[in-house]
Write a protein that holds these residues in place. Sequence first.
Motif, PDB file in Angstrom:
ATOM      1  N   ILE A  73      39.177  21.404 -29.985  1.00 45.56           N
ATOM      2  CA  ILE A  73      38.752  20.963 -28.657  1.00 45.56           C
ATOM      3  C   ILE A  73      38.122  22.103 -27.867  1.00 45.56           C
ATOM      4  CG2 ILE A  73      41.010  21.291 -27.568  1.00 45.56           C
ATOM      5  CD1 ILE A  73      38.520  18.482 -26.746  1.00 45.56           C
ATOM      6  N   GLU A  74      38.615  23.316 -28.044  1.00 48.89           N
ATOM      7  CA  GLU A  74      38.069  24.444 -27.288  1.00 48.89           C
ATOM      8  C   GLU A  74      36.622  24.756 -27.677  1.00 48.89           C
ATOM      9  OE1 GLU A  74      40.917  26.335 -30.380  1.00 48.89           O
ATOM     10  OE2 GLU A  74      40.871  24.549 -29.122  1.00 48.89           O
ATOM     11  N   ASP A  75      36.183  24.281 -28.824  1.00 54.22           N
ATOM     12  CA  ASP A  75      34.787  24.467 -29.237  1.00 54.22           C
ATOM     13  C   ASP A  75      33.854  23.439 -28.599  1.00 54.22           C
ATOM     14  OD1 ASP A  75      35.573  26.589 -30.834  1.00 54.22           O
ATOM     15  OD2 ASP A  75      35.817  25.315 -32.615  1.00 54.22           O
ATOM     16  N   HIS A  76      34.432  22.537 -27.833  1.00 52.95           N
ATOM     17  CA  HIS A  76      33.654  21.459 -27.241  1.00 52.95           C
ATOM     18  C   HIS A  76      33.819  21.388 -25.731  1.00 52.95           C
ATOM     19  CE1 HIS A  76      32.480  19.987 -31.166  1.00 52.95           C
ATOM     20  NE2 HIS A  76      33.733  20.212 -31.539  1.00 52.95           N
ATOM     21  N   GLY A  77      34.026  22.557 -25.115  1.00 53.94           N
ATOM     22  CA  GLY A  77      34.009  22.641 -23.666  1.00 53.94           C
ATOM     23  C   GLY A  77      35.359  22.528 -22.970  1.00 53.94           C
ATOM     24  N   PHE A  78      36.447  22.598 -23.727  1.00 53.25           N
ATOM     25  CA  PHE A  78      37.768  22.493 -23.119  1.00 53.25           C
ATOM     26  C   PHE A  78      38.673  23.640 -23.589  1.00 53.25           C
ATOM     27  CE2 PHE A  78      36.095  18.187 -23.077  1.00 53.25           C
ATOM     28  CZ  PHE A  78      36.340  17.799 -21.771  1.00 53.25           C
ATOM     29  N   PRO A  79      38.354  24.880 -23.208  1.00 53.10           N
ATOM     30  CA  PRO A  79      39.152  26.009 -23.675  1.00 53.10           C
ATOM     31  C   PRO A  79      40.605  25.954 -23.182  1.00 53.10           C
ATOM     32  CG  PRO A  79      37.632  26.713 -21.978  1.00 53.10           C
ATOM     33  CD  PRO A  79      37.275  25.296 -22.338  1.00 53.10           C
ATOM     34  N   GLU A  80      40.840  25.274 -22.082  1.00 54.94           N
ATOM     35  CA  GLU A  80      42.203  25.195 -21.547  1.00 54.94           C
ATOM     36  C   GLU A  80      43.156  24.417 -22.461  1.00 54.94           C
ATOM     37  OE1 GLU A  80      39.796  21.898 -19.443  1.00 54.94           O
ATOM     38  OE2 GLU A  80      39.439  23.914 -20.186  1.00 54.94           O
ATOM     39  N   HIS A 127      23.446   7.718 -29.396  1.00 59.09           N
ATOM     40  CA  HIS A 127      23.568   8.872 -30.306  1.00 59.09           C
ATOM     41  C   HIS A 127      24.627   9.837 -29.788  1.00 59.09           C
ATOM     42  CE1 HIS A 127      22.476  11.976 -33.150  1.00 59.09           C
ATOM     43  NE2 HIS A 127      22.400  12.817 -32.137  1.00 59.09           N
ATOM     44  N   GLN A 128      24.613  10.093 -28.484  1.00 62.63           N
ATOM     45  CA  GLN A 128      25.615  10.975 -27.891  1.00 62.63           C
ATOM     46  C   GLN A 128      27.019  10.389 -28.045  1.00 62.63           C
ATOM     47  OE1 GLN A 128      24.006  11.246 -23.943  1.00 62.63           O
ATOM     48  NE2 GLN A 128      22.966  13.192 -24.367  1.00 62.63           N
ATOM     49  N   ALA A 129      27.161   9.084 -27.850  1.00 66.95           N
ATOM     50  CA  ALA A 129      28.463   8.432 -28.012  1.00 66.95           C
ATOM     51  C   ALA A 129      28.954   8.561 -29.452  1.00 66.95           C
ATOM     52  CB  ALA A 129      28.384   6.964 -27.594  1.00 66.95           C
ATOM     53  N   LEU A 130      28.047   8.405 -30.405  1.00 65.45           N
ATOM     54  CA  LEU A 130      28.409   8.559 -31.815  1.00 65.45           C
ATOM     55  C   LEU A 130      28.867   9.985 -32.096  1.00 65.45           C
ATOM     56  CD1 LEU A 130      28.636   7.579 -34.712  1.00 65.45           C
ATOM     57  CD2 LEU A 130      26.165   7.985 -34.958  1.00 65.45           C
ATOM     58  N   GLU A 131      28.154  10.960 -31.570  1.00 63.05           N
ATOM     59  CA  GLU A 131      28.549  12.357 -31.763  1.00 63.05           C
ATOM     60  C   GLU A 131      29.916  12.638 -31.151  1.00 63.05           C
ATOM     61  OE1 GLU A 131      27.079  14.829 -33.633  1.00 63.05           O
ATOM     62  OE2 GLU A 131      25.949  13.069 -34.316  1.00 63.05           O
ATOM     63  N   GLN A 132      30.175  12.092 -29.956  1.00 60.29           N
ATOM     64  CA  GLN A 132      31.474  12.278 -29.317  1.00 60.29           C
ATOM     65  C   GLN A 132      32.587  11.621 -30.135  1.00 60.29           C
ATOM     66  OE1 GLN A 132      32.161  14.273 -26.644  1.00 60.29           O
ATOM     67  NE2 GLN A 132      30.037  14.868 -26.956  1.00 60.29           N
ATOM     68  N   ALA A 133      32.313  10.450 -30.706  1.00 64.16           N
ATOM     69  CA  ALA A 133      33.306   9.771 -31.542  1.00 64.16           C
ATOM     70  C   ALA A 133      33.602  10.589 -32.793  1.00 64.16           C
ATOM     71  CB  ALA A 133      32.814   8.368 -31.919  1.00 64.16           C
ATOM     72  N   ARG A 134      32.571  11.195 -33.360  1.00 59.64           N
ATOM     73  CA  ARG A 134      32.775  12.050 -34.540  1.00 59.64           C
ATOM     74  C   ARG A 134      33.585  13.290 -34.182  1.00 59.64           C
ATOM     75  NH1 ARG A 134      26.731  11.219 -36.990  1.00 59.64           N
ATOM     76  NH2 ARG A 134      27.212   9.329 -38.156  1.00 59.64           N
ATOM     77  N   ILE A 135      33.334  13.854 -33.004  1.00 58.92           N
ATOM     78  CA  ILE A 135      34.131  14.999 -32.542  1.00 58.92           C
ATOM     79  C   ILE A 135      35.576  14.577 -32.353  1.00 58.92           C
ATOM     80  CG2 ILE A 135      34.515  16.588 -30.607  1.00 58.92           C
ATOM     81  CD1 ILE A 135      31.398  16.677 -30.321  1.00 58.92           C
ATOM     82  N   LEU A 136      35.800  13.417 -31.738  1.00 58.04           N
ATOM     83  CA  LEU A 136      37.158  12.900 -31.555  1.00 58.04           C
ATOM     84  C   LEU A 136      37.865  12.768 -32.899  1.00 58.04           C
ATOM     85  CD1 LEU A 136      39.374  11.726 -29.713  1.00 58.04           C
ATOM     86  CD2 LEU A 136      38.235   9.503 -29.972  1.00 58.04           C
ATOM     87  N   CYS A 137      37.175  12.234 -33.868  1.00 57.13           N
ATOM     88  CA  CYS A 137      37.737  12.084 -35.207  1.00 57.13           C
ATOM     89  C   CYS A 137      38.062  13.456 -35.791  1.00 57.13           C
ATOM     90  CB  CYS A 137      36.752  11.338 -36.100  1.00 57.13           C
ATOM     91  SG  CYS A 137      37.403  10.944 -37.732  1.00 57.13           S
ATOM     92  N   GLY A 138      37.145  14.402 -35.626  1.00 51.61           N
ATOM     93  CA  GLY A 138      37.367  15.750 -36.139  1.00 51.61           C
ATOM     94  C   GLY A 138      38.538  16.445 -35.476  1.00 51.61           C
ATOM     95  N   ILE A 139      38.676  16.263 -34.168  1.00 53.97           N
ATOM     96  CA  ILE A 139      39.816  16.852 -33.452  1.00 53.97           C
ATOM     97  C   ILE A 139      41.115  16.240 -33.972  1.00 53.97           C
ATOM     98  CG2 ILE A 139      40.969  16.941 -31.197  1.00 53.97           C
ATOM     99  CD1 ILE A 139      38.089  17.306 -30.016  1.00 53.97           C
ATOM    100  N   THR A 140      41.087  14.938 -34.206  1.00 57.22           N
ATOM    101  CA  THR A 140      42.271  14.248 -34.680  1.00 57.22           C
ATOM    102  C   THR A 140      42.654  14.681 -36.097  1.00 57.22           C
ATOM    103  OG1 THR A 140      41.701  12.358 -33.310  1.00 57.22           O
ATOM    104  CG2 THR A 140      43.296  11.974 -35.044  1.00 57.22           C
ATOM    105  N   ASP A 141      41.662  14.850 -36.975  1.00 58.45           N
ATOM    106  CA  ASP A 141      41.992  15.222 -38.361  1.00 58.45           C
ATOM    107  C   ASP A 141      42.078  16.735 -38.571  1.00 58.45           C
ATOM    108  OD1 ASP A 141      39.388  16.263 -38.822  1.00 58.45           O
ATOM    109  OD2 ASP A 141      38.724  14.484 -39.905  1.00 58.45           O
ATOM    110  N   GLY A 142      41.813  17.509 -37.496  1.00 61.69           N
ATOM    111  CA  GLY A 142      41.973  18.954 -37.578  1.00 61.69           C
ATOM    112  C   GLY A 142      40.746  19.730 -38.011  1.00 61.69           C
ATOM    113  N   SER A 143      39.647  19.040 -38.292  1.00 61.10           N
ATOM    114  CA  SER A 143      38.430  19.753 -38.722  1.00 61.10           C
ATOM    115  C   SER A 143      37.611  20.285 -37.541  1.00 61.10           C
ATOM    116  CB  SER A 143      37.569  18.842 -39.592  1.00 61.10           C
ATOM    117  OG  SER A 143      37.119  17.708 -38.867  1.00 61.10           O
ATOM    118  N   GLU A 144      37.941  19.871 -36.320  1.00 63.23           N
ATOM    119  CA  GLU A 144      37.290  20.351 -35.095  1.00 63.23           C
ATOM    120  C   GLU A 144      38.368  20.848 -34.147  1.00 63.23           C
ATOM    121  OE1 GLU A 144      34.028  20.432 -34.180  1.00 63.23           O
ATOM    122  OE2 GLU A 144      33.194  19.367 -35.889  1.00 63.23           O
TER     123      GLU A 144
END
Length: 105
Positions: free
Chosen positions: A94-101, A75-92
């Motif tokens: 990265i700084e909202d997911h623990g990487f403010p730098e 489940h965690q891997a699926l959520e991370q994959a969805r975040i990756l997809c969101g970061i790639t398409d611009g809907s997420e």
Amino acid sequence: MPDLEIKTSQAQVTLSLKAEGDGLGIAQDRLKQIAPILEAVLLAEEAWADLGDAERDNVHRAFLAQDMVLQMTMHQALEQARILCGITDGSERIEDHGFPEFQDG
């Protein structure tokens, strides 16, 4: 977007993934990463099915506990994959997911 299809027949489950261009190589690489996980899970399920009643009673709670850990991890891997997809398409972002730098891209 890759086209994923799962077919089941009497004694076989077939996973079909269609992709084009660069997506084909990427899909192949990701499947190579995921295949050993699927194989290990299926081997565990097969071993479970082969146990006798007494052997199952011995490992039942441990099997269920580890299966729960595995399902949570998937489940965690699926959520991370969805975040990756969101970061790639611009809907997420990265700084909202623990990487403010990385907030500037």
